[in-house]
Design a protein around this motif. Structure first.
Motif, PDB file in Angstrom:
ATOM      1  N   THR A  81       0.812  -1.215   0.000  1.00  0.00           N
ATOM      2  CA  THR A  81       0.000   0.000   0.000  1.00  0.00           C
ATOM      3  C   THR A  81       0.849   1.269   0.000  1.00  0.00           C
ATOM      4  O   THR A  81       1.916   1.326   0.618  1.00  0.00           O
ATOM      5  CB  THR A  81      -0.934   0.050   1.220  1.00  0.00           C
ATOM      6  N   LYS A  83       0.039   5.698   0.187  1.00  0.00           N
ATOM      7  CA  LYS A  83      -0.930   6.794   0.320  1.00  0.00           C
ATOM      8  C   LYS A  83      -0.244   8.080  -0.120  1.00  0.00           C
ATOM      9  O   LYS A  83       0.718   8.526   0.521  1.00  0.00           O
ATOM     10  CB  LYS A  83      -1.423   6.920   1.756  1.00  0.00           C
ATOM     11  N   ASP A 107      -3.450   4.716  -2.915  1.00  0.00           N
ATOM     12  CA  ASP A 107      -4.551   5.607  -2.561  1.00  0.00           C
ATOM     13  C   ASP A 107      -4.134   7.032  -2.907  1.00  0.00           C
ATOM     14  O   ASP A 107      -3.403   7.670  -2.163  1.00  0.00           O
ATOM     15  CB  ASP A 107      -4.878   5.485  -1.075  1.00  0.00           C
ATOM     16  N   GLY A 109      -6.225   9.455  -3.134  1.00  0.00           N
ATOM     17  CA  GLY A 109      -7.274  10.369  -2.686  1.00  0.00           C
ATOM     18  C   GLY A 109      -8.380  10.590  -3.699  1.00  0.00           C
ATOM     19  O   GLY A 109      -9.191  11.493  -3.544  1.00  0.00           O
ATOM     20  N   ASN A 136      -6.217   4.572  -6.957  1.00  0.00           N
ATOM     21  CA  ASN A 136      -7.383   5.380  -6.588  1.00  0.00           C
ATOM     22  C   ASN A 136      -7.098   6.810  -7.037  1.00  0.00           C
ATOM     23  O   ASN A 136      -6.844   7.707  -6.243  1.00  0.00           O
ATOM     24  CB  ASN A 136      -7.624   5.313  -5.080  1.00  0.00           C
ATOM     25  N   GLY A 168       4.161  11.451   1.018  1.00  0.00           N
ATOM     26  CA  GLY A 168       3.313  10.273   1.021  1.00  0.00           C
ATOM     27  C   GLY A 168       3.778   9.255   2.045  1.00  0.00           C
ATOM     28  O   GLY A 168       4.793   9.454   2.731  1.00  0.00           O
ATOM     29  N   ASP A 169       3.023   8.162   2.172  1.00  0.00           N
ATOM     30  CA  ASP A 169       3.316   7.136   3.167  1.00  0.00           C
ATOM     31  C   ASP A 169       3.285   5.753   2.524  1.00  0.00           C
ATOM     32  O   ASP A 169       2.453   5.471   1.662  1.00  0.00           O
ATOM     33  CB  ASP A 169       2.286   7.182   4.302  1.00  0.00           C
ATOM     34  N   ILE A 174      -5.163   1.895   4.055  1.00  0.00           N
ATOM     35  CA  ILE A 174      -5.782   2.879   3.171  1.00  0.00           C
ATOM     36  C   ILE A 174      -7.255   2.526   2.976  1.00  0.00           C
ATOM     37  O   ILE A 174      -7.685   1.407   3.261  1.00  0.00           O
ATOM     38  CB  ILE A 174      -5.065   2.945   1.798  1.00  0.00           C
ATOM     39  N   VAL A 176      -9.923   2.497  -0.004  1.00  0.00           N
ATOM     40  CA  VAL A 176     -10.050   2.593  -1.463  1.00  0.00           C
ATOM     41  C   VAL A 176     -11.259   1.784  -1.915  1.00  0.00           C
ATOM     42  O   VAL A 176     -11.458   0.647  -1.457  1.00  0.00           O
ATOM     43  CB  VAL A 176      -8.774   2.067  -2.167  1.00  0.00           C
TER      44      VAL A 176
END
Length: 203
Positions: A81, A83, A107, A109, A136, A168-169, A174, A176
């Motif tokens: 993952t 983000k 992800d 957003g 996403n 980001g991470d 997350i 989604v």
């Protein structure tokens, strides 16, 4: 591949390489065998045979909001993952690592203002052995990505590239497609949709 005349199901046949094959060839064949077996897990059949796990939340079906890209119409693998938001620096950094049959779930957003993955990253993912990418957000260079031998899902395409700030991470939970997704879970995708599983599924 062989079609049973008494059924509409497709049977996958794997031919074991001879003992004289090199170790590298054997490794490639083993990986291909694993990919064929994983691809044979149809999401519809997963849903039909795992109602209890769907009720418990161990299996989650993502909302049908993703467009299909890439040569691999069906793919699966353990999830990594990310983000991010309108910034793809760590996306590139992750795809530069060995994929080992994993699926990168990004992800972004749900941003529709720029692309997080383009043709160069699609090629990078293919070269490094990633099974697929789920975004996403948006992608670009659609024709190039469609030529890549990986599976890609995204909300849409957008011609504008993302920012390059490096924010980001990695490896974080997350949200989604209407579901929480955690690093290390398993993703199964085909033409019917996308399923996330708490554990690896078997045929």
């Amino acid at each position: 591949m062989h079609t049973d005349p008494k059924s509409d199901h497709v049977l996958f046949i794997y031919i074991q390489p001879s003992s004289s094959s090199s170790s590298s060839t054997s490794s490639v064949q083993t990986l291909k065998k694993q990919q064929v077996k994983m691809a044979a897990l149809a999401t519809a059949e997963i849903c039909d045979t795992n109602a209890t796990h769907i009720t418990s939340g161990d299996l989650r079906v993502l909302h049908p909001v993703f467009q299909v890209y890439g040569q691999a119409r069906a793919f699966s693998g353990p999830i990594v993952t990310l983000k991010v938001f309108e910034d793809n620096v760590i996306v590139r950094a992750m795809l530069e690592t060995k994929g080992e049959g994993r699926v990168l779930v990004i992800d972004g957003g749900g941003s529709m203002r720029c692309a997080l993955v383009g043709g160069n990253l699609g090629q990078l993912a293919q070269s490094n052995g990633w099974a697929g990418i789920v975004v996403n957000g948006c992608i670009r260079d659609v024709d190039e990505i469609n030529a890549c031998d990986i599976g890609v899902r995204a909300l849409s395409s957008h011609p504008l590239k993302s920012n390059k700030k490096g924010t980001g991470d990695k490896h974080v939970p997350i949200y989604v497609g209407g579901a929480f997704i955690r690093d290390g879970e398993w993703l199964y995708a085909d033409s019917d949709g996308i399923i996330v599983s708490k554990f690896e599924l078997s045929v």
